[in-house]
Design a protein around this motif. Sequence first.
Motif: not given
Length: 261
Positions: A113-126, A151-160
Amino acid sequence: MSAVEDTTDQGRPEDIRAVPVRRPGRWIAAAIVLLIAVAIIHSIASNPRFEWSVVGTYLFDERILEGLRVTIELTVIAMAIGIVLGAALAVMRLSPNPLVSGGSWLYIWFFRGTPVLVQLLFWYNIAALYPKIDLGIPFGPSFIHADANSLITPFTAAILGLGLNEGAYMAEIVRAGIISVPEGQSDAARSLGMTRLQTMRRIVLPQAMRVIIPPTGNETISMLKTSSLVSVIAYQELLYSVQLIYAVNFRQIPLLLVACI
């Protein structure tokens, strides 16, 4: 005319002479489509603003190929996470336990129900929400302590972002495959003394694969393209590699064509 006169020398009725129905509309439609296709191809090939020479120059550039490798790597890892997570969520969704089923439903509802782009930004700024990440027993001792920024690098945020989102979609695909197996298969397995997990692993899932595999292939193709969204968190996959190049030489259109190709 008698019945004898209506037959051939071999004593059987004459062959029916089938006359094909003429369909001029098909030929007209085909001609229109062909004309439009030729016009588009001619326009693209003859327009100097596409700068096809620049496309050829950068098509096999080392930076482009490295970005392509990263894109494929992201696709494979995210799909692996999505398939494993989706299978677990699908089994949970079909559980008779309302808490297990409800938890799976809530996960699927949120991530679909939420855009994947928003989820990527959320994990990147966790790290803005959880500067320190502790893993252990809930409300008990923690065994792993880590700084969120490291721990949450750009690669990790992308995978999550990609993997957890894909898990929600794969859950519905796997669930549809499981439901497609007749209920009698499960009843027969239970009558033989199999547990629910054994029935799912040995009887239901192997038969459900014919329904699960085709849409999984479609999801893989979609993931290959969705991975371009990680460019917004500055992870250097294919699109971001292209953006870095045209930020210097200002050849946006040719380099975007390289990314498409």
